[in-house]
Enzyme design. Structure first.
Site, short mmCIF file in Angstrom:
data_model
loop_
_atom_site.label_atom_id
_atom_site.label_comp_id
_atom_site.label_asym_id
_atom_site.label_seq_id
_atom_site.Cartn_x
_atom_site.Cartn_y
_atom_site.Cartn_z
N PHE A 143 -9.22 -2.84 1.52
CA PHE A 143 -10.13 -2.71 2.66
C PHE A 143 -9.60 -1.60 3.56
CE2 PHE A 143 -11.37 -6.98 1.41
CZ PHE A 143 -12.73 -7.01 1.69
N GLU B 94 0.81 -1.22 0.00
CA GLU B 94 0.00 0.00 0.00
C GLU B 94 0.84 1.26 0.00
OE1 GLU B 94 -0.60 -2.63 1.83
OE2 GLU B 94 -2.55 -3.33 1.09
N HIS C 65 -11.39 -5.55 8.31
CA HIS C 65 -12.19 -5.37 7.11
C HIS C 65 -13.44 -4.53 7.40
CE1 HIS C 65 -9.62 -8.73 5.99
NE2 HIS C 65 -10.00 -8.63 4.74
C1 LIG Z 1 -1.68 -5.00 4.22
C2 LIG Z 1 -2.70 -5.83 3.51
N1 LIG Z 1 -3.12 -5.48 2.28
C3 LIG Z 1 -4.07 -6.19 1.63
C4 LIG Z 1 -4.64 -7.28 2.20
C5 LIG Z 1 -5.75 -8.06 1.48
N2 LIG Z 1 -5.31 -9.40 1.14
C6 LIG Z 1 -5.57 -10.45 1.92
S1 LIG Z 1 -4.82 -11.83 1.42
C7 LIG Z 1 -4.16 -11.07 0.06
C8 LIG Z 1 -3.26 -11.83 -0.86
C9 LIG Z 1 -2.09 -12.40 -0.11
O1 LIG Z 1 -1.31 -13.17 -0.95
P1 LIG Z 1 -0.12 -14.07 -0.41
O2 LIG Z 1 0.73 -13.26 0.50
O3 LIG Z 1 0.53 -14.68 -1.58
O4 LIG Z 1 -0.78 -15.18 0.50
P2 LIG Z 1 -1.85 -16.27 0.07
O5 LIG Z 1 -3.20 -15.65 0.23
O6 LIG Z 1 -1.54 -16.69 -1.31
O7 LIG Z 1 -1.68 -17.38 1.06
C10 LIG Z 1 -4.55 -9.73 0.04
C11 LIG Z 1 -4.20 -8.76 -1.01
C12 LIG Z 1 -4.18 -7.63 3.50
N3 LIG Z 1 -4.68 -8.68 4.15
N4 LIG Z 1 -3.22 -6.89 4.12
#
Ligand SMILES: Cc1ncc(C[n+]2csc(CCOP(=O)(O)OP(=O)(O)O)c2C)c(N)n1
Ligand SMILES: Cc1ncc(C[n+]2csc(CCOP(=O)(O)OP(=O)(O)O)c2C)c(N)n1
Ligand SMILES: [Mg+2]
Ligand SMILES: [Mg+2]
Lengths: 361, 346, 346, 361
Positions: free
Chosen positions: C103, C80, C149
């Site tokens: 979110f 972000e 969220h």
């Molecule tokens: C700081 C932040 N930004 C955005 C999100 C929203 N979000 C939740 S899971 C995700 C993807 C995460 O991908 P990865 O790190 O590869 O883990 P995976 O879900 O594949 O296990 C996102 C964008 C979040 N949880 N935290």
């Protein structure tokens, strides 16, 4: 204790001129056409930059500036790099790039205003293609990457260039910027002036592996250079910038240099580092080595050195004069600069403030 | 500086008997003594920050602590999110980290770790975890600093549930509140008014930690015509205002909030109801600042006792101006007296 | 969904004549149309965010835009601070970036770039630079989501000078305000009430951008007994309250703030002075929330017109609770009606 | 489109068992004593973990859970790694480590509570040496490093272990954590489950150079492993953890795996990825390959598989039962958990809330 020591070619660090002023013609031939003109120009940049720094330092001591961050010792890193750019290559500096700023044509007035406390940033970034200083460490690296994305959208061929320090490299923003640049293949070059210290914190407490390796780990093309060797810096930057301009992966240049003064006029380096360290670095002075080279090659005579010295004095005089002539800031200006179309509530607040001020007249 | 190492360690030896040494100290030095005492009292107290070890911090608040406590004083990499994030980890391991943020304007890179992690982790774990982390922040303007070095950002943290926010206004409180903050099992944002670092006063050192001090406002001067509510750097201004007002025949009560969140609503409302007129002063921009909460709280609880609307004196709603304009930006004697006039005319 | 691509582009062709198409749209879809229109109107508008291109965003607000606008819709790395930091760089290059924060609870890693860079850069450059960056944030609770969220963090940004903060409460405003935000040369934090994404209403599309809409509150319902001030997700609640109250013979005025900073003080005070009784509602914790500013502002300007203290209804001063307890946390009809009773009894 | 494909030993990625269930005895011998007991145990962990995931998925579809983040396909990465740790090695998970959690003894009740919306985190981290989930990406990596600094202060010999995803690696916090670990030499191991996707964003948009290289660039010891090969994961983790326990530099393990389901029950992967990709990965199923190995070596018979299957069914039944029995949360509990000694203002607020609630009784 710091283990920051002067660069040598041995550890993959590019050097063209050694501290004795000897040019490695062989290596140079590969990288750069070294002419008297080029070296004289860089020498002049450095001398002027150093004189400005010195004058600003005095001005601070005399109470004319609130604070000054000295660039002493980093002239080669700055002049060598900025002079490798095209005028339209956009620069995002940190806050110690006075020599680079001067090379871009920024005036002493413009440079000193922020440190006198009459503005937070006073030059027009559009005019000089040189952004105002960023004091919050590493934030500017992301701005540079975003700007470079815009350059790419425009299908323009300019390169974006950003300065950061060894300390700033530890900020999350710096890593996000390296990664973002690599992923988007943005036309950006990061130039790290590793001057061995972040205030009192030695580089050895900042990272465990050379910053060049980190940048490579993110997928950038990265090189190290003797940051006190203006020709090496110039050659490496030129090469890197042209490679990026031609569409290559973003680049990272680590210049090993040394902050010869304290962090700022508020800092007392004796509290945390040995005088001996600075003394050792004295032998690596970036200006002296070019003077020796110019002399050895017969590229400059005493007249030339005298002219540069007198130009420097003139700059100092001008700096002092312009500093004192800086207009006092007014809060009304900050009000007006806060949002574009001054909203009603802000206008009312400003007017109330102005009325209040007038009540004292 | 009259304190000696001997006196300080004597303070330690006799702390159970609550014996205190009294000596003239600057606010900065009081904080230093507070840290030293806390580190002697509890070996789980560790300090994290930029330039706090060999330099002793840019304001010298941690001066000499590395010499006494060795690796319990950590010069960190230059990364505020890292400072708070690792402090959380240390707290989970049973340590009591005290973080120094070098200047107010550099706390924002740590905002996520503070707001989404530190503040919420206890509630998130249904109260199983304790997060005894203190975050020291030199705050506010008035020292002619460059940008980002004069911010007053307490409203952000006061609005964040799960944090305690404290500000000290003079040397004794600096010492007492800091020790209480470190001893507290909750995360505490601890504000140090940087332009008061050099203010000097008699300070009682040693004695047991008084946990209650953390949540309590203090009436610094009794008065009957109006109440001036202040905290941190503005406490001295409020006192000055009361003195000038007294010389003009007006009796002002001065309330030092000390705890910015949670607020000591009882003390605030007692004073507001008594005088019926309230001026609140802070350096932060007025819009959605802590003054708004003071005004709203006073209105809510003391509506029928109020003779005039609560007046807010604070920074204007613009970014902090260049140093040479800060005199016009910061609330001063004149502006507060003006507000006192308004509230008394109401 | 009645809109067709043809209708939308017809809207574009005739925009100078302010011709509008009216059609029933959800709030989410109105935002989508607002983005599409803004991107058609100005090719310097680019979108940055996580999962906004092929997925169309987790709430589908950017659905179909990558197909129409190609690389002007960027799926960014997951960072972000990077999103906002690069948006600043793009803005300096002359682009008008619109960032999506996935979110509300994930905006904090970008806090430093927003507060220390985006908000201040114009003032820092003495007004030379323009930062036309819009940051879209789905906000608030009520959808049974997991932690982080359901946050309402507008107070942080309202307290930050140099930003405009806007919240939309229904489909037409979603469309109009978003276009105005993107057209505005200042940074705008744009809040989208996530539990209202699926609310549907007739929306007029096309027509020129009305910049004024950005700073103006709107009276959604006239009334005489008390004013309910709301914004974003609480607008629908306020309307419901007014209806119930009407059925009980009480006439409530409903004011939708729309612009949270700067506040439309004029509209607020007109209504407060008229009814003499004010209830302000938001989901965010009450302590140092926007409600405090509303209360303080109303007191300041309308003190002698007030019949009762301003009542604040909001989230409690605790971290957002687990989803199955959010019903007790969020202001609802009953809690607001209760406050209306209190303010009318006063 | 994603270029994320299954790992093979060729590109420096450790593999011990191939998709056909063939064990590379030669390589294994170097790394690990492979016994029937070990493999049976890991098989059981994976089957149980998968069954729990499947049941939770159904529960969500039936409205019993608000959301579920599926771990399908990542069983080897999780079971293989967590089983390489000592019970007192402290784990800082992300949010998809259900299999690892189960291995640590966390109950279905405790695991599901957060996703049903009855808590934000329900197990006692002290009891399981397994921290509650962190939903804000990468934040937990810094907590892990801080905790490891504490371990070092205590002169203890446990190792701290933290999970993160390919997406999370882009966050500034992740880089700060890598750097901080390297600088402080903290006893911590980062385990990245690179499952190819961050919601709809393919790993190819997340980084430009392998994450292993990035970690090395920060000065960590880093390896890549076939994340669908439980023995390879187990061996690599064991080796890395023991090296760190012995005082070596912090470690980083990148496990190449695949998220076979959508990101969560709210996600529709058809919107952004090809069914064919998942189909290709089906052939690399982590559970199947171990079943083949067990059978081929005669380490397990039909009875054994039947027992595990029935244990899995029992777990499913228990999961369903415990899920439905989860007590409803009360706001009063959140009030009480906000600060340690409930301050007066909060107590008054809570009491007012409770009085208000009672007014509806
Ligand atoms: C700081 C932040 N930004 C955005 C999100 C929203 N979000 C939740 S899971 C995700 C993807 C995460 O991908 P990865 O790190 O590869 O883990 P995976 O879900 O594949 O296990 C996102 C964008 C979040 N949880 N935290
Ligand atoms: C985010 C942030 N944290 C802290 C500071 C305070 N600070 C100013 S300069 C500095 C040291 C920077 O070191 P380096 O990046 O090496 O640059 P140098 O000063 O050596 O040129 C620090 C800690 C800051 N400006 N920004
Ligand atoms: Mg440095
Ligand atoms: Mg992933």
């Amino acid at each position: 204790m710091s283990t920051h020591s002067a660069a040598s070619s041995a550890d993959g660090v590019l050097r063209l001129v050694d501290p004795a002023g000897t040019l490695d013609d062989q290596t140079a031939a590969d990288m750069l056409e070294v002419t008297g003109d080029l070296v004289r120009g860089l020498y002049r940049d450095m001398v002027l930059g150093r004189r400005l720094d010195q004058e600003a330092y005095s001005l601070q001591r005399q109470g004319e500036l609130g604070l000054w961050l000295m660039s002493l010792g980093q002239e080669a890193a700055q002049a060598g790099s900025i002079r490798a750019l095209r005028a339209d290559d956009r620069v995002f500096p940190s806050y110690r790039e006075h020599v680079a700023a001067l090379c871009r044509g920024i005036s002493p007035t413009e440079l000193l205003s922020q440190w006198r406390g009459t503005s937070h940033g006073s030059w027009d970034p559009e005019r000089y293609h040189f952004h105002i200083y960023s004091l919050v460490l590493a934030t500017q690296t992301l701005h540079a990457v975003g700007y470079a994305m815009g350059v790419r959208y425009d299908a323009a061929d300019s390169v974006v260039f950003t300065y950061l320090g060894d300390g700033a490299s530890s900020q999350g923003d710096a890593s996000e910027a390296l990664n973002w640049a690599a992923v988007t293949s943005a036309p950006v070059v990061f130039f790290c002036q590793n001057n061995g210290w972040a205030i009192s914190t030695p580089a050895s407490k900042q990272y465990a592996s050379p910053l060049r390796e980190r940048a490579k780990g993110f997928g950038l093309d990265a090189v190290s250079v003797d940051g006190n060797d203006v020709l090496a810096v110039h050659a490496a930057t030129r090469r890197m910038v042209e490679r990026v301009r031609a569409g290559g992966a973003p680049g990272f240049i680590e210049a090993h240099t040394y902050r010869m003064s304290g962090h700022s006029t508020s800092d007392d380096p004796k509290r945390y580092r040995d005088d001996a360290e600075a003394a050792r670095w004295q032998a690596h002075d970036p200006v002296e080595r070019v003077r020796l080279l110019l002399t050895a090659r017969g590229w400059a005579d005493e007249d030339y050195f005298a002219t540069v010295a007198s130009d420097a004095e003139e700059l100092a005089t001008r700096t002092r004069r312009e500093c004192r002539a800086l207009p006092e800031p007014s809060l009304s200006d900050t009000f007006r600069a806060t949002l574009c179309d001054e909203p009603e509530s802000l206008r009312r607040e400003r007017e109330a403030f102005e009325t209040y001020l007038e009540s004292f007249l | 500086m009259t304190i000696t190492a001997a006196a300080a360690s004597a303070g330690k030896d006799t702390q159970d008997e609550a014996a205190t040494t009294t000596t003239a100290l600057t606010l900065g030095r009081s904080l230093n003594e507070g840290l030293r005492q806390a580190m002697r009292d509890d070996e789980r107290v560790v300090l994290l920050g930029e330039d706090i070890a060999s330099l002793g911090g840019v304001f010298r608040v941690t001066d000499g602590l590395a010499a006494e406590f060795g690796d319990r004083v950590v010069d960190t990499p230059l990364a505020e999110s890292g400072i708070v994030g690792t402090a959380i980890g240390l707290a989970l391991r049973g340590y009591r980290p005290v973080c120094e943020i070098q200047f107010d304007g550099f706390v924002y890179p740590a905002f996520d770790q503070i707001v989404s992690q530190l503040a919420k982790m206890r509630a998130r774990s249904r109260g199983l975890l304790r997060l005894p982390v203190t975050i020291r922040i030199p705050v506010g303007g008035g020292i002619g600093a460059v940008e980002h070095h004069s911010e007053s950002n307490e409203a952000y943290f006061c609005h964040t549930a799960g944090l305690r926010v404290v500000a000290c206004g003079h040397p004794q409180d600096a010492y007492d509140l800091l020790r209480a903050a470190i001893a507290c099992d909750d995360p505490v944002i601890f504000y140090e008014p940087k332009r008061r670092y050099w203010d000097r006063a008699e300070v009682g050192l040693g004695g047991p930690v008084d946990g209650d001090t953390l949540g309590r406002a203090r009436v610094l001067r009794e008065g009957s015509d109006a109440t001036v509510v202040a905290y941190g750097p503005m406490v001295a201004v409020a006192r000055g205002v009361a003195e000038v007002a007294a010389s003009e025949g007006r009796s002002l009560e001065v309330l030092d909030l000390r705890s910015l969140s949670p607020l000591d609503t009882g003390a605030l409302c007692r004073s507001a109801s008594k005088t019926g007129r309230v001026v609140v002063v802070h350096e932060a921009p007025v819009n959605v600042g802590l003054g708004a909460e003071i005004a709203a709280t006073v209105m809510q609880h003391c509506f029928y006792d109020l003779e005039a609307p609560v007046e807010r004196v604070g920074g204007y709603n613009i970014p902090y101006p260049p140093a040479r304009a800060e005199g016009d930006y910061l609330p001063d004697l004149d502006r507060v007296l003006d507000a006192v006039d308004r509230v008394c005319a109401g």
